[in-house]
Design an enzyme around this catalytic site. Structure first.
Site, PDB file in Angstrom:
ATOM      1  N   ASP A  69      -1.862  10.040  -6.281  1.00 46.38           N
ATOM      2  CA  ASP A  69      -1.221   9.740  -4.601  1.00 46.38           C
ATOM      3  C   ASP A  69       0.532   9.623  -4.475  1.00 46.38           C
ATOM      4  OD1 ASP A  69      -3.777   9.326  -3.303  1.00 46.38           O
ATOM      5  OD2 ASP A  69      -4.374   7.842  -3.812  1.00 46.38           O
ATOM      6  N   THR A 178      -5.538   1.403   3.003  1.00 48.46           N
ATOM      7  CA  THR A 178      -6.675   0.980   2.240  1.00 48.46           C
ATOM      8  C   THR A 178      -5.946   1.190   0.163  1.00 48.46           C
ATOM      9  OG1 THR A 178      -6.618   3.824   1.725  1.00 48.46           O
ATOM     10  CG2 THR A 178      -7.938   3.261   3.583  1.00 48.46           C
ATOM     11  N   ALA A 179      -5.118   0.126  -0.131  1.00 54.10           N
ATOM     12  CA  ALA A 179      -4.108   0.689  -0.592  1.00 54.10           C
ATOM     13  C   ALA A 179      -4.205  -1.358  -1.195  1.00 54.10           C
ATOM     14  CB  ALA A 179      -2.911   1.116  -1.230  1.00 54.10           C
ATOM     15  N   TYR A 180      -3.110  -1.462  -1.420  1.00 55.90           N
ATOM     16  CA  TYR A 180      -2.798  -3.025  -2.335  1.00 55.90           C
ATOM     17  C   TYR A 180      -3.806  -3.988  -1.330  1.00 55.90           C
ATOM     18  CZ  TYR A 180      -0.710  -6.622  -4.631  1.00 55.90           C
ATOM     19  OH  TYR A 180      -1.171  -8.461  -5.430  1.00 55.90           O
ATOM     20  N   SER A 181      -3.626  -3.651   0.051  1.00 51.99           N
ATOM     21  CA  SER A 181      -3.971  -4.335   1.113  1.00 51.99           C
ATOM     22  C   SER A 181      -5.387  -4.419   1.447  1.00 51.99           C
ATOM     23  CB  SER A 181      -3.864  -4.097   2.620  1.00 51.99           C
ATOM     24  OG  SER A 181      -4.269  -5.098   3.243  1.00 51.99           O
TER      25      SER A 181
END
Length: 287
Positions: A69, A178-181
Site C-alpha cells: 500500500d 480503512t487504515a489507522y482511522s
C-alpha cells in the site's frame, strides 16, 4: 501502448511478479518504461529504463504499480500530478489499495484491452511550518511519549467544531478510512465520497467520536502548548513522519486538493467485496 511499470522494492517475490507482467506486456508489443533502479533486475526488447519518474509517467498511457500500500500511495500521488491513472498490483501482504493480487495477473489482459473503469479519489493538502504536502491516505498528529496529553481545537471555515484532549488525532480521506482511522474506532467510508473523517486517538473524554466532514471549507487544527518542556508532536503524512517542537501554539491547515488520485479498476470491482476479503477474511460474511 506505453506502460509504466514501477515499484520501490525489488525483493525476490516482487521480481517474480514483475517478470511475469513484462512477459505478458511483450506479447501485446507494449513499450515498457521502468526506473533505472530496475535496470540490474530486468531487461527485454521493449523495456526502457529512465532516470526520472516524471518522464516515465508522462510517456505512459497507464501506470502499473507493484508493491504494498505504501508503494501504491507514493506512485498514485506522482501520477496525479499528470492526471494519469494507476493499476495497483499487490506485491505486499494486505494490499488493500491494490485491485490485482499476484495470482490474478490475467487482469493485465483486461487493462491492455481497455476493459476497465477509473475511480477518482479525494486528496488533501496540508500546510504547517511553511511546509506543504499532498495527502492520499491520512494525516496523523501524535504526541511524544514524554509529552503531556495534547489539547487540540478543530475548526472548519472559521467555526469551532470541537476541542479535544487526546494522544493524537487523525484526518483520513475515504481511501485512508480503512487504515489507522479504522483501528482507532473510525468508520469506513465509501471510496467515492469527497469527505474527510476526523478521528481522535485515545481521547480523554467519553463524548469524543469520529466525525465525517465535507471538504468544501478549510479545516484548521490548533495545538495548544501545555508548559511541559518535553512537549512536541509528530505529524505523519501518508506514513512519512516529521517531528515538531511545541515551544508555542501550532496551527495546521487542511484543504481539499485540486489533484485527484486515479485508480484503474476492473468492471466487476466491488469495494465492499474487498472489505469482506481483506478486513474480515471471509467473502461470505455479510456486513
Amino acid at each position: 501502448m506505453n506502460i509504466a511499470l514501477l515499484s520501490k522494492h525489488f525483493k525476490f517475490e516482487i521480481c517474480n511478479v514483475i517478470q511475469k507482467i513484462i512477459s505478458e506486456l511483450e506479447k501485446y508489443e507494449c513499450n515498457i518504461f521502468m526506473h533505472s533502479s530496475a535496470d540490474e533486475y530486468f531487461s527485454g526488447p521493449r523495456v526502457v529504463c529512465l532516470d526520472n519518474t516524471d518522464d516515465i509517467i508522462k510517456k505512459s498511457d497507464v501506470i502499473f504499480v507493484v508493491g504494498g500500500d505504501g508503494t501504491i500511495i507514493h506512485y498514485a500521488k506522482e501520477a496525479a500530478k499528470f492526471d494519469k491513472a494507476i493499476f495497483g498490483i499487490n506485491g505486499g501482504n494486505l494490499g488493500f489499495l491494490s485491485v490485482c493480487d499476484k495470482d490474478e495477473l490475467s487482469k493485465v489482459n483486461q487493462i491492455i484491452a481497455g476493459d476497465y473503469l477509473i475511480s477518482e479519489r479525494l486528496m488533501l493538502e496540508i500546510e504547517f511550518e511553511n511546509k506543504h504536502f499532498t495527502v492520499l491516505n491520512d494525516v496523523v498528529i501524535n504526541r511524544n511519549a514524554d509529552a503531556s496529553v495534547l489539547k487540540y481545537s478543530v475548526s472548519k471555515g472559521g467555526k469551532l467544531i470541537c476541542n479535544y484532549s487526546a494522544d493524537g488525532i487523525i484526518f483520513a480521506t475515504p481511501t485512508g478510512s480503512t487504515a489507522y482511522s479504522l483501528s482507532a474506532g473510525g468508520s469506513i467510508m465509501d471510496e467515492s465520497l469527497k469527505c474527510a473523517i476526523l478521528t481522535p486517538i485515545c481521547a480523554h473524554t467519553l463524548a469524543s467520536r469520529s466525525m465525517i466532514l465535507d471538504m468544501n471549507s478549510e479545516l484548521q487544527l490548533s495545538i495548544q502548548k501545555s508548559g511541559n518542556k518535553n512537549d512536541e508532536f509528530f505529524i505523519s503524512v501518508d506514513g512519512e513522519t516529521y517531528r515538531q517542537s511545541l515551544n508555542e501554539n501550532k496551527s495546521i491547515k487542511i484543504t481539499k486538493s485540486k489533484l485527484r488520485a486515479k485508480f484503474i479498476e476492473p468492471p466487476n470491482y466491488n469495494f465492499y467485496d474487498k472489505i469482506r476479503k481483506k478486513l474480515i477474511g471471509d467473502t461470505n460474511i455479510n456486513i
